[in-house]
Design a protein around this motif. Structure first.
Motif, short mmCIF file in Angstrom:
data_model
loop_
_atom_site.label_atom_id
_atom_site.label_comp_id
_atom_site.label_asym_id
_atom_site.label_seq_id
_atom_site.Cartn_x
_atom_site.Cartn_y
_atom_site.Cartn_z
N LEU A 1 0.47 -1.13 -0.67
CA LEU A 1 -0.10 0.03 -0.48
C LEU A 1 1.01 1.49 -0.17
CD1 LEU A 1 -2.98 -0.96 2.46
CD2 LEU A 1 -3.10 -0.76 -0.16
N ASP A 2 2.24 1.25 -0.60
CA ASP A 2 3.23 2.75 -0.14
C ASP A 2 3.10 2.70 -1.96
OD1 ASP A 2 3.32 2.83 2.24
OD2 ASP A 2 5.39 1.88 2.11
N ILE A 3 2.51 3.97 -1.97
CA ILE A 3 2.92 4.49 -3.86
C ILE A 3 3.58 5.82 -3.56
CG2 ILE A 3 1.03 4.62 -5.51
CD1 ILE A 3 -1.09 3.25 -3.39
N ARG A 6 2.09 14.34 -1.17
CA ARG A 6 3.09 12.99 -1.96
C ARG A 6 3.18 12.51 -1.46
NH1 ARG A 6 3.42 13.99 -7.74
NH2 ARG A 6 6.14 13.38 -7.19
N ASP A 7 2.39 11.68 -0.14
CA ASP A 7 2.83 11.13 0.91
C ASP A 7 1.74 9.87 0.57
OD1 ASP A 7 3.59 9.62 3.15
OD2 ASP A 7 2.87 10.39 4.43
N GLY A 8 2.32 8.79 -0.05
CA GLY A 8 1.47 7.98 -0.28
C GLY A 8 2.00 6.65 0.65
N SER A 9 2.06 6.74 1.64
CA SER A 9 2.04 5.45 2.21
C SER A 9 1.13 4.77 3.51
CB SER A 9 2.78 5.81 4.01
OG SER A 9 3.23 7.54 4.75
N PHE A 10 -0.06 4.60 2.71
CA PHE A 10 -1.54 4.40 3.27
C PHE A 10 -1.03 2.85 3.39
CE2 PHE A 10 -1.98 6.57 -1.18
CZ PHE A 10 -2.57 7.96 -1.03
N VAL A 34 -8.60 2.07 1.93
CA VAL A 34 -7.06 2.93 2.26
C VAL A 34 -7.11 3.77 3.01
CG1 VAL A 34 -5.09 3.17 0.40
CG2 VAL A 34 -6.64 0.93 0.06
N VAL A 35 -6.11 3.92 3.76
CA VAL A 35 -6.58 5.42 5.26
C VAL A 35 -5.12 6.09 4.48
CG1 VAL A 35 -8.16 5.19 5.89
CG2 VAL A 35 -6.37 4.20 6.94
N SER A 94 -8.77 -10.62 0.96
CA SER A 94 -8.54 -11.13 0.00
C SER A 94 -6.69 -11.00 -0.18
CB SER A 94 -8.56 -10.02 -0.83
OG SER A 94 -8.74 -8.75 0.19
N SER A 95 -6.03 -11.23 -1.14
CA SER A 95 -4.87 -10.71 -0.86
C SER A 95 -3.97 -10.40 -2.13
CB SER A 95 -3.73 -12.42 -1.00
OG SER A 95 -4.93 -13.75 -1.64
N GLN A 96 -2.98 -10.11 -2.68
CA GLN A 96 -2.06 -9.61 -3.78
C GLN A 96 -2.84 -8.48 -4.50
OE1 GLN A 96 -1.24 -12.42 -5.84
NE2 GLN A 96 -0.66 -14.09 -5.57
N ILE A 97 -2.64 -7.38 -3.49
CA ILE A 97 -3.19 -6.52 -4.30
C ILE A 97 -2.30 -5.31 -4.69
CG2 ILE A 97 -3.90 -4.18 -2.95
CD1 ILE A 97 -3.80 -4.73 -0.65
N THR A 98 -2.25 -5.57 -6.15
CA THR A 98 -2.11 -4.25 -6.95
C THR A 98 -2.46 -3.10 -7.55
OG1 THR A 98 -1.62 -6.81 -8.09
CG2 THR A 98 -0.85 -5.39 -8.84
#
Lengths: 254, 262
Positions: free
Chosen positions: B93-95, B116-120, B128-129, B146-150
């Motif tokens: 979940l880091d983008i 710009r901080d994408g550490s979700f 997703v927060v 669920s698994s494998q978040i892409t």
């Protein structure tokens, strides 16, 4: 004999003004595109009394007064900022800024984009291109400012350059005639015409720092304070001399 | 004596300069932080003798004038919005955004902020927060177990739900851009709000129309360069000292006047 006081004071007043100039230079040591000022002095001769008061003309005494401050247009060092909207100018040119009071000129290339997409100075006045203000579109990216001042962008998803204008660079036959207006702006007086500058180059991602030389300013400052103190001491001596004379002369035995 | 006040404005300006620099250094490890720079301008001039004025009855013109400046003012602390380096974290979940755009975040009062901080992270409902618990817009809920978040370059979020082998799309993280992103208002917590100076927010899809693309498993580092900051700090400190010296020079001159004819 009284003239000494006046001559000394004329010098002290100019020294005080000279320190004002030094203080302004030092205060602007971190001001983008700032150009230091220097003081010039001149001697002027004046008769302490009008010659028609005397049979022979009185001897003329030399005073000093500050004739001018002139702008030192030496280039300041460039600092790399990597900001695409920062431009430093190589050469004697100025950017043209549209203010409410008319066209003004600046060396401060720390530019911004306002909410209308216009290229503006840090105080929000539009920077002029060769055909008016330079306006960016909301989807523009990769702003490129070429050495000749041409501004191109990539439009949206496009991969070809779109032209957004060309920075208008001007110079002056005698830049000393420019008047500092504050806010890093200069105005041209009557009869002073800005002419297009074709030799100057701009460098994107750099800003021109102040050209104040701290060593010069500090040594000038020391010189000013020392001279000022010396004149004070001289005037003090003169005053003591007067007093002694008056005391001695008054001390006549009855 | 004007010099005293000019030097005082210089000291105040350098004090602010040090504040800006120290805030940059303090945030050198803050995800998505954008550095600031103090911008100064000279104050108005007293034109004791204006250039171009008549110097004599014969029409001679003063070739140079006597202009005494009044010091310096701070005109702003513009933010340098350049790209920070991406550092891989391996966290799903880091983008990081590579290029233009901000994540749109809903803050507790219902309004939007941008970062710009994408550490979700995921909250208890699977939303997703941000690290403060504010949901990313549009809201994305990850189904339980669920698994494998892409997350792809356009921000599309897909997961593998239990009992299935093919990925299911659960939403798309949007991006927002501003014509003048330097005009955004920082409100802390790595968040910005729009202002009249920034222009209105323009929502869009990553990797299209000039928006940047999303890099899953990466975070954008602060764009602070320590070497630059430290050299700026030294320069600011020296400039402060020099202004202080001018104050004491002015003081010395006034003292010598005061001591005359005692």
């Amino acid at each position: 004999m009284e003239n000494m006081l006046l001559v000394g004071l004329s010098r002290q007043m100019t020294l005080e003004r000279q320190l004002d100039v030094v203080a302004n230079n030092v205060a602007n040591i971190n001001t983008t595109g700032f150009k230091a000022d220097r003081s010039l002095f001149e001697e002027y001769l004046r008769s302490p009394a009008h010659e028609d008061n005397f049979v022979h003309a009185d001897r003329r005494v030399s005073f000093v007064h500050d004739r001018a401050t002139f702008h030192d247009f030496a280039p300041g060092p460039s600092e790399q900022t990597k900001n695409p909207l920062d431009v430093a100018i190589d050469g004697n040119a100025f950017l043209v800024v549209q203010t409410a009071a008319g066209e003004r000129y600046t060396r401060d290339g720390g530019l911004q984009i306002n909410n209308q997409g216009q290229l503006v100075t840090a105080s929000g006045d539009p920077v002029l291109g060769t055909s008016g203000p330079i306006v960016f579109q909301p989807t523009d990216k990769a702003i490129n400012i070429a050495a000749d001042g041409n501004i191109t962008v990539l439009e949206g998803t496009g991969s070809t350059d779109a032209v957004r204008g060309k920075l208008r660079l001007v110079n002056f036959a005698d830049a000393q005639k420019l008047v500092k207006e504050g806010g890093n702006l200069y105005s041209a007086g009557q009869g002073v015409a800005a002419q297009p500058d074709t030799t100057a180059r701009v460098r994107q991602g750099f800003i021109e720092k102040s050209n104040v030389n701290s060593v010069h300013e500090m040594s000038r400052m020391i010189e000013i304070t020392r001279t000022y103190t010396q004149i004070s001491a001289m005037l003090q001596q003169q005053h003591d001399l007067h007093r002694t004379a008056v005391e001695k002369l008054a001390d006549v035995p009855a | 004596m004007r010099a005293l006040y000019s030097a005082a404005t210089g000291m105040a300006a350098q004090e602010l300069n040090v504040q800006v620099i120290s805030n940059n250094i303090a945030n050198m490890r803050t995800t998505g932080y954008k550095k600031q720079r103090a911008a100064f301008q000279d104050l108005i001039y007293d034109h004791v003798r204006r250039v171009g004025a008549q110097a004599s009855d014969q029409g001679t013109i003063l070739p140079v004038g006597v202009d005494i400046g009044g010091g310096v003012k701070t005109v702003g602390t513009p933010r340098l919005m350049s790209q920070g380096t991406l550092s891989p974290t391996g966290n799903d979940l880091d983008i990081a955004i590579r290029g233009e755009g901000f994540f749109k975040i809903q803050v507790p009062d219902g309004t939007y902020a941008y970062t710009r901080d994408g550490s979700f992270m995921m909250d208890a409902q699977g939303r997703v927060v941000t690290a403060q618990g504010n949901p990313v817009q549009p809201t994305i809920t990850i189904p339980q177990n669920s698994s494998q978040i892409t997350i792809n370059a356009q921000g599309q979020v897909t997961v593998i739900v239990p009992g299935s082998t093919t990925p299911t799309q659960v939403g798309q993280i949007g991006l927002t851009r501003f014509i003048n992103k330097a005009g955004l208002n920082p409100i802390g917590d790595n968040l910005f709000t729009d202002t009249p100076a920034s222009g209105t927010p323009q929502d869009g899809v990553a990797n299209t129309d000039g928006f940047g693309d999303m890099q899953q498993g990466n975070l954008e580092q602060a764009n602070v360069e320590v070497v630059t900051e430290i050299s700026d700090l030294i320069a600011a400190q020296r400039a402060y000292e020099m202004n202080a010296k001018v104050v004491s020079a002015a003081d010395q001159m006034m003292q010598s006047t005061a001591n005359m004819f005692r």
